[in-house]
Structures are given as structure tokens and as C-alpha cells.
Motif scaffolding. Structure first.
Motif, short mmCIF file in Angstrom:
data_model
loop_
_atom_site.label_atom_id
_atom_site.label_comp_id
_atom_site.label_asym_id
_atom_site.label_seq_id
_atom_site.Cartn_x
_atom_site.Cartn_y
_atom_site.Cartn_z
N GLY A 277 0.82 -1.21 0.00
CA GLY A 277 0.00 0.00 0.00
C GLY A 277 0.85 1.26 0.00
O GLY A 277 2.03 1.24 -0.34
N ILE A 278 0.26 2.36 0.39
CA ILE A 278 0.96 3.64 0.45
C ILE A 278 1.75 3.72 1.75
O ILE A 278 1.20 3.54 2.84
N LEU A 279 3.05 3.99 1.63
CA LEU A 279 3.91 4.10 2.79
C LEU A 279 4.22 5.57 3.04
O LEU A 279 4.77 6.26 2.18
N GLU A 280 3.86 6.06 4.21
CA GLU A 280 4.10 7.45 4.58
C GLU A 280 5.42 7.52 5.34
O GLU A 280 5.56 6.99 6.44
N LEU A 281 6.41 8.18 4.72
CA LEU A 281 7.73 8.29 5.33
C LEU A 281 7.84 9.48 6.28
O LEU A 281 8.84 9.62 6.98
N SER A 282 6.86 10.34 6.28
CA SER A 282 6.89 11.53 7.15
C SER A 282 6.84 11.11 8.62
O SER A 282 6.27 10.07 8.96
N PRO A 283 7.45 11.91 9.52
CA PRO A 283 8.08 13.21 9.23
C PRO A 283 9.49 13.06 8.66
O PRO A 283 10.30 12.34 9.21
N CYS A 284 9.73 13.74 7.54
CA CYS A 284 11.06 13.79 6.93
C CYS A 284 11.74 15.09 7.38
O CYS A 284 11.14 16.16 7.28
N LYS A 285 12.96 14.98 7.83
CA LYS A 285 13.64 16.16 8.37
C LYS A 285 15.15 15.94 8.41
O LYS A 285 15.63 14.80 8.31
N ILE A 286 15.89 17.04 8.53
CA ILE A 286 17.33 17.01 8.74
C ILE A 286 17.60 17.51 10.15
O ILE A 286 17.07 18.55 10.56
N GLU A 287 18.42 16.79 10.89
CA GLU A 287 18.75 17.18 12.26
C GLU A 287 20.27 17.28 12.42
O GLU A 287 21.03 16.64 11.70
N SER A 288 20.68 18.10 13.39
CA SER A 288 22.10 18.24 13.69
C SER A 288 22.29 18.72 15.12
O SER A 288 21.51 19.56 15.61
N LEU A 289 23.33 18.21 15.78
CA LEU A 289 23.72 18.66 17.12
C LEU A 289 24.91 19.61 17.07
O LEU A 289 25.41 20.04 18.11
N PHE A 290 25.37 19.92 15.86
CA PHE A 290 26.51 20.82 15.69
C PHE A 290 26.14 22.23 16.17
O PHE A 290 25.02 22.69 15.91
N PRO A 291 27.01 22.96 16.92
CA PRO A 291 28.41 22.62 17.18
C PRO A 291 28.71 22.02 18.56
O PRO A 291 29.75 21.42 18.75
N LEU A 292 27.82 22.20 19.56
CA LEU A 292 28.17 21.83 20.93
C LEU A 292 27.30 20.74 21.53
O LEU A 292 27.48 20.39 22.70
N SER A 293 26.34 20.23 20.78
CA SER A 293 25.42 19.19 21.26
C SER A 293 24.51 19.66 22.38
O SER A 293 23.87 18.84 23.04
N THR A 294 24.43 20.95 22.60
CA THR A 294 23.52 21.46 23.63
C THR A 294 22.12 21.70 23.07
O THR A 294 21.15 21.74 23.82
N VAL A 295 22.02 21.88 21.76
CA VAL A 295 20.73 22.13 21.10
C VAL A 295 20.64 21.23 19.87
O VAL A 295 21.61 21.11 19.12
N ARG A 296 19.49 20.61 19.70
CA ARG A 296 19.23 19.83 18.49
C ARG A 296 18.49 20.72 17.50
O ARG A 296 17.36 21.15 17.75
N PHE A 297 19.11 20.96 16.36
CA PHE A 297 18.53 21.80 15.32
C PHE A 297 17.80 20.91 14.32
O PHE A 297 18.36 19.91 13.84
N VAL A 298 16.56 21.26 14.00
CA VAL A 298 15.71 20.43 13.15
C VAL A 298 15.23 21.26 11.97
O VAL A 298 14.68 22.36 12.14
N LEU A 299 15.44 20.73 10.76
CA LEU A 299 14.99 21.38 9.53
C LEU A 299 13.93 20.49 8.88
O LEU A 299 14.26 19.48 8.26
N PRO A 300 12.63 20.83 9.01
CA PRO A 300 11.58 20.02 8.36
C PRO A 300 11.71 20.07 6.84
O PRO A 300 12.15 21.06 6.27
N ILE A 301 11.32 18.98 6.18
CA ILE A 301 11.40 18.86 4.73
C ILE A 301 10.00 18.96 4.15
O ILE A 301 9.12 18.16 4.50
N ASP A 302 9.79 19.92 3.27
CA ASP A 302 8.47 20.16 2.70
C ASP A 302 8.33 19.55 1.31
O ASP A 302 7.93 20.21 0.36
N ILE A 303 8.69 18.26 1.18
CA ILE A 303 8.47 17.55 -0.07
C ILE A 303 7.61 16.32 0.21
O ILE A 303 7.42 15.95 1.37
N ASP A 304 7.10 15.72 -0.85
CA ASP A 304 6.23 14.56 -0.70
C ASP A 304 7.03 13.36 -0.21
O ASP A 304 7.94 12.88 -0.90
N CYS A 305 6.72 12.89 0.99
CA CYS A 305 7.43 11.76 1.59
C CYS A 305 6.55 10.51 1.57
O CYS A 305 6.36 9.85 2.60
#
Length: 289
Positions: free
Chosen positions: A134-162
Motif C-alpha cells: 500500500g501507500i507508505l508514509e515516510l513523514s516526518p522527513c527532516k534534517i537534524e544536527s547537534l553541531f556545534p556543541l550538542s547542547t541544542v538539536r537543530f531540526v529542519l523540516p522537509i516540505d516535499i512529498d514523503c
């Protein structure tokens, strides 16, 4: 002015989440402040302000690290239920600086990326094993990074069809065995045409005993007379239940594609002809049945 506009634009795209390490940093800062206040150590004050400066600088640096990234494409190869498959993606970095310590997230996988150089793009893939058709929903699709100090997790949501299509698991009787049982479709056997791999369903009379003596189980195949122009598959005749029928038809469709054999499938909700529809269109119809 342009710098602040870009920073605000990046901040709107990138989300920030605290990590467990950030809690440790807060406790460390509180302890240092208490130590400096109780004992009036100037060196501790200097260390405290240095930590404050690092903590505040991590925000803009981290947002800039992933704020210029953009996922250009996300496509999957043919995915079958309960079988491992691959999906491919392209990420472009329009920043003047390289991006570091990235993770590409979907609902079913995490792909780590060490870095993406400035003004460049990468193409990579991740493996996935869908559990059902059937249809597989891969969302939420996103890019994450702990750079530079691992004190904050930065999340960039992806606005494409997943989303992608998962085809039925191709299991059941092989097409060669099925054809051997359908003599009415393919006429009488003529001259010996070689040997084929034994599938487990052929009769003992068809076994190629010379191959058995060499340690390889094989069966004899013959040329046939008056072969029909196309194979005709009927949904109700394939197996005892719908899921088994879909799996069997999927296996036969793939075998027909491999051997370049035309075929038709009569389904309860439609009729499919390999001369009119593509293999992917027929597989999609089976997946969404």
C-alpha cells in the motif's frame, strides 16, 4: 541588514530543541556561579562568562549549519512488503560554508551524513523494510544536527512529498512451474530445450538426473508448439485468499517482466494488459487493491 533578514528567514525554517547535554551545561553553570559567589573567585567568573558566550554562540552557528540545506528529491526504488529496499535522496548546500554532523530522518530510518561541502550537493540512500503493501508514509522527513556543541538539536523540516508505494510480497509458485501445469495454454512439448532450476513442484519425470549426479538439482525444459500470444492470469484462481493472490500475481508479473512475456490479469475491479499498461502501473494496482 541583509544578514539579519537571512538570519530571521533561517530561524523561521529551523526548529531548536534542548538536549540532555544542555541540562548538564545549565547545572554546570549554576554550580560555577554558586562557587564564584561563595568564594569570590575571579577565575571562576571568567570561566562562567566563557561558557555563557559559547552557549549563546551555538544557536546562530547551529542554525546556519543546516539553514541553507534543501532536499531536492526523495525517491524509492521498487519496494516490496517484508523485503529490504532502498530510497534515494539529494541534499543541496547553498551556504558558503560546509555543513557538519547531519542526520537525515524519516519515520523508518536515520541516515548519518558527516558533511556537505559548500555550494555542492550529495546523493545518498537509506534502506527500508516495509511491513505491508500500500501507500507508505515516510513523514516526518527532516534534517537534524547537534553541531556545534550538542547542547541544542537543530531540526529542519522537509516540505516535499514523503510518500511511496509498497508492492505485495512476491512469493508463491514460480512462473515456470505454473506454465508446466498449463499445457492447454502452451500446446504440446516438442524438442528438448535445456535445463532449468528445480523449483520443488515439478514431477519426478522432469528431473534432469545427470545434473543431480553433479550435485545440482535441475529439471528438463522443452520447446512448445502453438504458444499463446499472452499469459492470462485470473485473480480468483491464484490462491485461497486475497493477500496470497496478490503476492502470487506480483511474483508472476516480475517473472513475465524478466522473460519479456506479455500477460493479462483479470481482477475483480479491473482488467490489466501488459501491452497497454506498464509493469509499474500493474504492480501499483496490485498494491492498492
Amino acid at each position: 541588514m541583509n544578514f539579519f533578514r537571512k538570519f530571521i528567514s533561517i530561524r523561521r525554517r529551523v526548529k531548536q530543541r534542548a538536549t540532555r547535554f544542555s541540562l548538564f551545561v545549565v547545572l554546570l553553570m549554576f554550580g560555577l556561579f554558586f562557587e564564584a559567589y561563595m568564594h569570590n573567585f575571579n577565575l571562576v567568573y571568567i570561566a562562567l562568562f566563557f561558557i555563557f558566550a559559547l552557549a549563546f554562540s551555538a544557536g546562530p552557528v547551529g542554525m546556519r549549519n543546516i539553514g541553507y540545506l534543501e532536499v531536492k528529491s526523495l525517491k524509492c526504488g521498487r519496494l516490496f512488503a517484508n523485503q529490504e529496499g532502498k530510497c534515494f535522496f539529494t541534499i543541496e548546500n547553498s551556504n558558503r560554508q560546509s555543513s557538519w554532523a547531519l542526520e537525515f530522518h524519516t519515520a523508518y530510518s536515520v541516515k548519518k551524513i558527516s558533511n556537505i561541502k559548500s555550494k555542492s550537493k550529495i546523493q545518498d540512500s537509506f534502506t527500508i523494510t516495509p511491513k505491508s503493501r500500500g501507500i507508505l508514509e515516510l513523514s516526518p522527513c527532516k534534517i537534524e544536527s547537534l553541531f556545534p556543541l550538542s547542547t541544542v538539536r537543530f531540526v529542519l523540516p522537509i516540505d516535499i512529498d514523503c510518500k511511496t508505494i509498497v508492492y505485495p510480497n512476491p512469493i508463491g509458485e514460480r512462473l515456470s512451474s505454473y506454465l508446466n501445469r498449463q499445457k492447454s495454454h502452451f500446446g504440446e512439448e516438442m524438442d528438448f530445450d535445456g535445463i532449468a532450476r528445480y523449483s520443488g513442484s515439478e514431477s519426478a519425470s522432469r528431473i534432469h538426473w545427470a545434473s543431480v549426479a553433479k550435485g545440482e538439482m535441475a529439471v528438463k525444459s522443452f520447446e512448445r508448439l502453438n504458444e499463446s500470444e499472452a499469459l492470462n492470469f485470473i485473480f480468483e484462481d491464484c490462491a485461497s485468499d486475497d493477500e496470497s493472490r496478490l503476492s502470487q500475481l506480483t511474483l508472476w508479473v516480475l517473472d513475465c517482466e524478466k522473460h519479456k512475456l506479455p500477460f493479462t490479469i483479470k481482477m475483480p475491479n479491473g482488467y490489466y494488459d501488459s501491452k497497454k499498461e506498464s509493469i509499474d502501473e500493474i504492480l501499483e494496482a496490485l498494491a492498492l487493491y
